[in-house]
Design a protein around this motif. Structure first.
Motif, mmCIF file in Angstrom:
data_model
loop_
_atom_site.group_PDB
_atom_site.id
_atom_site.type_symbol
_atom_site.label_atom_id
_atom_site.label_comp_id
_atom_site.label_asym_id
_atom_site.label_seq_id
_atom_site.Cartn_x
_atom_site.Cartn_y
_atom_site.Cartn_z
ATOM 1 N N PRO A 102 62.443 4.119 26.174
ATOM 2 C CA PRO A 102 63.129 2.955 25.937
ATOM 3 C C PRO A 102 63.132 1.978 26.867
ATOM 4 O O PRO A 102 63.128 0.799 26.620
ATOM 5 N N GLU A 103 63.219 2.579 28.194
ATOM 6 C CA GLU A 103 63.390 1.619 29.403
ATOM 7 C C GLU A 103 62.003 0.721 29.411
ATOM 8 O O GLU A 103 62.252 -0.185 30.222
ATOM 9 N N GLN A 104 61.053 1.451 29.183
ATOM 10 C CA GLN A 104 59.738 0.496 29.711
ATOM 11 C C GLN A 104 59.204 -0.001 28.109
ATOM 12 O O GLN A 104 58.287 -0.716 28.258
ATOM 13 N N ASP A 105 59.894 0.287 26.884
ATOM 14 C CA ASP A 105 59.342 -0.026 25.648
ATOM 15 C C ASP A 105 57.995 0.146 25.326
ATOM 16 O O ASP A 105 57.143 -0.499 24.917
ATOM 17 N N ARG A 106 57.536 1.459 25.903
ATOM 18 C CA ARG A 106 56.162 1.918 25.706
ATOM 19 C C ARG A 106 56.086 3.232 25.686
ATOM 20 O O ARG A 106 57.089 4.041 25.632
ATOM 21 N N ILE A 107 54.870 3.752 24.930
ATOM 22 C CA ILE A 107 54.740 5.149 24.806
ATOM 23 C C ILE A 107 53.756 5.578 25.947
ATOM 24 O O ILE A 107 52.731 5.179 26.289
ATOM 25 N N LEU A 108 54.202 6.650 26.592
ATOM 26 C CA LEU A 108 53.482 7.421 27.405
ATOM 27 C C LEU A 108 52.666 8.473 26.917
ATOM 28 O O LEU A 108 53.485 9.451 26.532
ATOM 29 N N MET A 109 51.444 8.675 27.039
ATOM 30 C CA MET A 109 50.475 9.702 26.644
ATOM 31 C C MET A 109 50.327 10.370 27.812
ATOM 32 O O MET A 109 49.533 9.905 28.696
ATOM 33 N N ARG A 110 50.318 11.834 27.984
ATOM 34 C CA ARG A 110 49.684 12.476 28.737
ATOM 35 C C ARG A 110 48.804 13.482 28.300
ATOM 36 O O ARG A 110 49.054 14.164 27.346
ATOM 37 N N ILE A 111 47.778 13.648 29.042
ATOM 38 C CA ILE A 111 46.820 14.749 28.504
ATOM 39 C C ILE A 111 46.490 15.697 29.760
ATOM 40 O O ILE A 111 46.190 15.225 30.804
ATOM 41 N N ASN A 112 46.615 16.943 29.494
ATOM 42 C CA ASN A 112 46.607 17.953 30.817
ATOM 43 C C ASN A 112 45.217 18.666 30.477
ATOM 44 O O ASN A 112 45.256 19.176 28.957
ATOM 45 N N THR A 113 44.461 18.855 31.336
ATOM 46 C CA THR A 113 43.203 19.608 30.967
ATOM 47 C C THR A 113 43.339 21.098 31.496
ATOM 48 O O THR A 113 44.302 21.498 32.335
ATOM 49 N N THR A 114 42.251 21.893 31.077
ATOM 50 C CA THR A 114 42.224 23.213 31.727
ATOM 51 C C THR A 114 42.039 23.327 33.179
ATOM 52 O O THR A 114 42.216 24.355 33.700
ATOM 53 N N ALA A 115 41.443 22.078 33.636
ATOM 54 C CA ALA A 115 41.044 22.152 35.125
ATOM 55 C C ALA A 115 42.110 21.499 35.880
ATOM 56 O O ALA A 115 41.839 21.117 37.141
ATOM 57 N N ALA A 116 43.399 21.561 35.288
ATOM 58 C CA ALA A 116 44.516 21.074 36.170
ATOM 59 C C ALA A 116 44.527 19.618 36.200
ATOM 60 O O ALA A 116 44.670 19.254 37.379
ATOM 61 N N GLU A 117 43.978 18.704 35.507
ATOM 62 C CA GLU A 117 44.072 17.311 35.647
ATOM 63 C C GLU A 117 44.826 16.783 34.708
ATOM 64 O O GLU A 117 45.186 17.389 33.415
ATOM 65 N N GLU A 118 45.614 15.679 34.762
ATOM 66 C CA GLU A 118 46.340 14.928 34.004
ATOM 67 C C GLU A 118 45.931 13.550 33.981
ATOM 68 O O GLU A 118 45.970 12.719 35.021
ATOM 69 N N MET A 119 45.761 13.103 33.020
ATOM 70 C CA MET A 119 45.516 11.622 32.356
ATOM 71 C C MET A 119 46.780 11.093 31.911
ATOM 72 O O MET A 119 47.493 11.642 30.977
ATOM 73 N N ARG A 120 47.059 9.932 32.594
ATOM 74 C CA ARG A 120 48.245 9.275 31.912
ATOM 75 C C ARG A 120 48.118 8.020 31.233
ATOM 76 O O ARG A 120 47.445 7.066 31.976
ATOM 77 N N LEU A 121 48.462 7.555 30.165
ATOM 78 C CA LEU A 121 48.148 6.429 29.601
ATOM 79 C C LEU A 121 49.522 5.974 28.802
ATOM 80 O O LEU A 121 50.299 6.485 28.432
ATOM 81 N N TRP A 122 49.660 4.338 29.076
ATOM 82 C CA TRP A 122 50.559 3.474 28.652
ATOM 83 C C TRP A 122 50.046 3.098 27.205
ATOM 84 O O TRP A 122 49.158 2.397 27.283
ATOM 85 N N LEU A 123 50.783 3.148 26.128
ATOM 86 C CA LEU A 123 50.500 2.511 24.955
ATOM 87 C C LEU A 123 51.397 1.503 24.528
ATOM 88 O O LEU A 123 52.612 2.006 24.636
ATOM 89 N N THR A 124 50.911 0.270 24.255
ATOM 90 C CA THR A 124 52.123 -0.744 23.991
ATOM 91 C C THR A 124 52.318 -0.802 22.444
ATOM 92 O O THR A 124 51.556 -0.550 21.679
ATOM 93 N N ARG A 125 53.224 -1.552 22.060
ATOM 94 C CA ARG A 125 53.568 -1.752 20.592
ATOM 95 C C ARG A 125 52.287 -2.867 20.099
ATOM 96 O O ARG A 125 51.820 -2.649 19.257
#
Length: 190
Positions: free
Chosen positions: A12-35
């Motif tokens: 709510p403080e960002q008014d965005r959705i944070l999507m995180r994808i964790n892989t089996t290779a220990a990598e994380e992709m972080r994505l902001w999704l706006t309204r």
């Protein structure tokens, strides 16, 4: 890239959705999704996933000529079946992973979605910053229908929490009573 876990959280403080994808290779992709993005993306992904699920049905040829109600019921049944076998109870691993996209999440400006012949859906998340002062970034993944349905479920939960979901549902006009003479007269507020 093999997906291990996904997390979708409304902040709510960002008014965005944070999507995180964790892989089996220990990598994380972080994505902001706006309204603004989700207003167009949500109906597209919902429609695309429903059509894709119907194509994958063994009776797909018989379903193509069926009425929309039957198609919708069959797609809903398939979605519910996928969700029954999904694991939403295991907490997302907050370990420090490698961040190939960088520390700052990718601010998604557009998404390219393509159904592939073998069953998965290809999603390409793009960040195209205005002005050209920063280099565009993107991230692409392929998701099996079960995983895609899990992502849609997580997104829907975040949309409910954000209260953005109301904007995606068309508003029906108010019903007027036939015996109310003021119902047809326009009303003005100062």
């Amino acid at each position: 890239m093999q997906i291990h876990q996904m997390s979708v959280t409304y902040l709510p403080e960002q008014d965005r959705i944070l999507m995180r994808i964790n892989t089996t290779a220990a990598e994380e992709m972080r994505l902001w999704l706006t309204r603004r993005l989700m207003v167009g993306l949500w109906p597209l992904l919902s429609k695309m996933l429903t059509e894709h699920l119907l194509k994958l049905e063994s009776a797909g040829a018989a379903v193509t000529g069926a009425n929309p109600e039957l198609k919708k019921m069959l797609a809903e049944f398939r979605k519910e079946e996928f969700l029954q076998h999904a694991d939403f109870d295991t907490p997302y691993k907050e370990e420090q992973n490698r961040l190939p996209l960088g520390e700052e999440p990718l601010l998604v400006t557009d998404v390219d979605a393509t159904p592939l012949a073998g069953g998965p859906l290809r999603l390409s998340f793009n960040e195209r910053p205005p002005g050209g002062d920063r280099k565009p970034r993107n991230f692409q993944l392929e998701m099996a229908p079960k995983l895609m349905q899990g992502l849609m479920h997580l997104l829907e939960q975040a949309l409910v929490q954000s209260q953005w979901r109301e904007a995606f549902v068309p508003v029906s006009p108010p019903e007027t009573a036939a015996d109310d003479p003021d119902a047809t007269r326009p009303r003005y507020l100062n």
